[in-house]
Design an enzyme around this catalytic site. Structure first.
Site, PDB file in Angstrom:
ATOM      1  N   ALA A 118       0.859  -1.194   0.000  1.00 31.37           N
ATOM      2  CA  ALA A 118       0.000   0.000   0.000  1.00 31.37           C
ATOM      3  C   ALA A 118       0.897   1.246   0.000  1.00 31.37           C
ATOM      4  O   ALA A 118       0.727   2.169   0.796  1.00 31.37           O
ATOM      5  CB  ALA A 118      -0.958  -0.009   1.191  1.00 31.37           C
ATOM      6  N   HIS A 156       2.914   4.656  -0.512  1.00 36.86           N
ATOM      7  CA  HIS A 156       2.530   6.046  -0.754  1.00 36.86           C
ATOM      8  C   HIS A 156       3.789   6.905  -0.785  1.00 36.86           C
ATOM      9  O   HIS A 156       4.909   6.361  -0.763  1.00 36.86           O
ATOM     10  CB  HIS A 156       1.532   6.518   0.310  1.00 36.86           C
ATOM     11  CG  HIS A 156       1.976   6.258   1.720  1.00 36.86           C
ATOM     12  ND1 HIS A 156       3.007   6.934   2.302  1.00 36.86           N
ATOM     13  CD2 HIS A 156       1.554   5.359   2.643  1.00 36.86           C
ATOM     14  CE1 HIS A 156       3.196   6.503   3.541  1.00 36.86           C
ATOM     15  NE2 HIS A 156       2.327   5.529   3.770  1.00 36.86           N
ATOM     16  N   GLY A 214       5.334   8.595   1.329  1.00 37.98           N
ATOM     17  CA  GLY A 214       6.291   8.389   2.427  1.00 37.98           C
ATOM     18  C   GLY A 214       7.251   7.246   2.096  1.00 37.98           C
ATOM     19  O   GLY A 214       8.473   7.354   2.300  1.00 37.98           O
ATOM     20  N   HIS A 215       6.711   6.157   1.537  1.00 37.98           N
ATOM     21  CA  HIS A 215       7.576   5.038   1.139  1.00 37.98           C
ATOM     22  C   HIS A 215       8.516   5.466   0.006  1.00 37.98           C
ATOM     23  O   HIS A 215       9.677   5.056  -0.024  1.00 37.98           O
ATOM     24  CB  HIS A 215       6.742   3.848   0.655  1.00 37.98           C
ATOM     25  CG  HIS A 215       5.864   3.246   1.702  1.00 37.98           C
ATOM     26  ND1 HIS A 215       4.510   3.435   1.729  1.00 37.98           N
ATOM     27  CD2 HIS A 215       6.156   2.447   2.767  1.00 37.98           C
ATOM     28  CE1 HIS A 215       3.996   2.784   2.751  1.00 37.98           C
ATOM     29  NE2 HIS A 215       4.969   2.187   3.403  1.00 37.98           N
ATOM     30  N   LYS A 245       9.207   8.470  11.211  1.00 37.21           N
ATOM     31  CA  LYS A 245       7.820   8.696  11.639  1.00 37.21           C
ATOM     32  C   LYS A 245       7.420   7.641  12.678  1.00 37.21           C
ATOM     33  O   LYS A 245       6.774   7.953  13.667  1.00 37.21           O
ATOM     34  CB  LYS A 245       6.919   8.631  10.409  1.00 37.21           C
ATOM     35  CG  LYS A 245       5.450   8.678  10.692  1.00 37.21           C
ATOM     36  CD  LYS A 245       4.994  10.101  10.705  1.00 37.21           C
ATOM     37  CE  LYS A 245       3.566  10.320  11.108  1.00 37.21           C
ATOM     38  NZ  LYS A 245       2.711   9.195  11.179  1.00 37.21           N
ATOM     39  N   SER A 270       1.055  11.191   6.478  1.00 36.99           N
ATOM     40  CA  SER A 270       0.660   9.864   6.936  1.00 36.99           C
ATOM     41  C   SER A 270      -0.519   9.426   6.084  1.00 36.99           C
ATOM     42  O   SER A 270      -1.348  10.256   5.677  1.00 36.99           O
ATOM     43  CB  SER A 270       0.229   9.943   8.407  1.00 36.99           C
ATOM     44  OG  SER A 270      -0.597   8.852   8.732  1.00 36.99           O
ATOM     45  N   SER A 271      -0.615   8.123   5.849  1.00 31.70           N
ATOM     46  CA  SER A 271      -1.749   7.639   5.048  1.00 31.70           C
ATOM     47  C   SER A 271      -3.058   7.882   5.803  1.00 31.70           C
ATOM     48  O   SER A 271      -4.132   7.908   5.214  1.00 31.70           O
ATOM     49  CB  SER A 271      -1.572   6.163   4.713  1.00 31.70           C
ATOM     50  OG  SER A 271      -1.231   5.454   5.870  1.00 31.70           O
TER      51      SER A 271
END
Ligand code: PAF
Length: 329
Positions: free
Chosen positions: A64, A66, A68-69, A191, A227-228
């Site tokens: 999943a 996003h 951030g990754h 995070k 953040s997701s």
């Protein structure tokens, strides 16, 4: 082992903003080793005397993916010759089986994002590849580091996380693929500060031959940590949530000015926002996560610390944190 980050030798198209080639998706540990060996050999003279060592960066994820990754993967790309992203939804770290079932599985989209950010390989094993005998009988314990803060509301979560990270770090080890010492780095977001501290401790206590590279939090312009979960905030809640980063930045400014931190002021600031229900706000030692209550209130700040916060904003639980330094270190 050379642990100094250096520019990767095999710069990919993705670093120039043009998407790189799609990463290879591998499903087994054996395929991962073969793929890593071939890529490392293509990147440089593996094991030859006098040759610059080639390096591998590992980015463990649960998919999943996003933005951030993407930040983690881009940092791994910038510092290594070969980048492996792992995508595995780890049942052992979920408290609620329904959450595990519901967790999004989006491998095609993940591979596309990983490739754009610079991954060479996506390792996406099935559960039986990682846990061939079912739930492991021997687990690494996060001990007291895993019992506080996030661990309080999620008993067993960090032990479950360690169960898979302990294995992924073995699977990704380039030395197992090349049979020669090969610089190896693994990337974790700041995070999840508690997870990062626990993984750093795993590597130290169990002598893993890998350098853990923390990747700083990415913030929106107004300070909110990406953040997701932010997508579930209403506009009003998103505005209210800004009080968390404001409280953290207040601590940062005081630390850098070597003033007493007086974290009570941060707590009062958060309490002034009625939409925010504070779970914890603590100043801790970055390695041991022990609360540094002593001297925070009245003594000028020196050294380093970490401010941690968790709160419910509307229906969404948010975490955030801020490394603190006196500016001397
Ligand atoms: O941070 C995560 O996504 C997971 O906890 C990790 C480190 C990939 C282990 O499953």
């Amino acid at each position: 082992m050379n642990t100094e980050p250096r520019p990767a030798q095999s710069a990919r198209a993705s670093e120039s903003g043009v998407p790189g080639p799609a990463p290879r998706i591998v499903r087994t540990v054996a395929e991962l080793k073969t793929a890593s060996r071939k890529l490392l050999e293509a990147a440089g003279r593996v094991g030859e005397e006098g040759a610059e060592p080639v390096s591998l960066g590992l980015v463990p994820t649960m998919g999943a993916l996003h933005s951030g990754h993407a930040t983690l993967i881009r940092q791994a790309r910038a510092e290594n010759d070969v980048v492996v992203v792992t995508v595995f939804v780890n049942r052992l770290q979920f408290d609620d089986p329904a959450d595990y079932e519901r967790y999004p599985r989006t491998l095609d989209a993940d591979a596309a994002l990983a490739g754009e950010a610079g991954a060479d390989v996506v390792f996406a094993p099935e559960e039986h590849e990682v846990y061939p005998d079912g739930t492991p009988r021997v687990l690494v314990s996060a001990g007291d580091l895993g019992a506080r803060f996030e661990g309080r509301s999620r008993p067993g979560h960090f032990d479950g996380m360690l169960a898979v990270v302990a294995k992924l770090l073995h699977y990704g080890n380039p030395e197992a693929a090349t049979a020669v010492p090969t610089p190896y780095r693994a990337y974790f977001g700041q995070k999840d500060a508690q997870q990062l501290a626990i993984v750093q401790r795993l590597v130290k206590d169990l002598a893993y031959p890998v350098e853990i590279r923390p990747v700083p939090i990415v913030r929106a312009e107004d300070g909110l940590a990406l953040s997701s979960r932010n997508q579930f905030l209403t506009d009003e809640d998103r505005e209210a949530a800004l009080v968390l980063s404001r409280a953290l930045f207040l601590m940062k400014e005081r630390a850098e000015s070597r003033l007493p931190l007086q974290p009570d002021d941060a707590v009062a600031l958060i309490a002034s926002e009625p939409r925010v229900e504070l779970d914890y706000f603590e100043i801790v030692d970055p390695e041991t996560l022990q609360v540094l209550a002593f001297n925070c209130q009245d003594t000028p700040f020196t050294g380093t610390a970490l401010a941690l916060v968790a709160a419910r904003v509307g229906s969404v639980r948010l975490i955030d944190n801020m490394p603190l330094t006196d500016g001397v270190r």
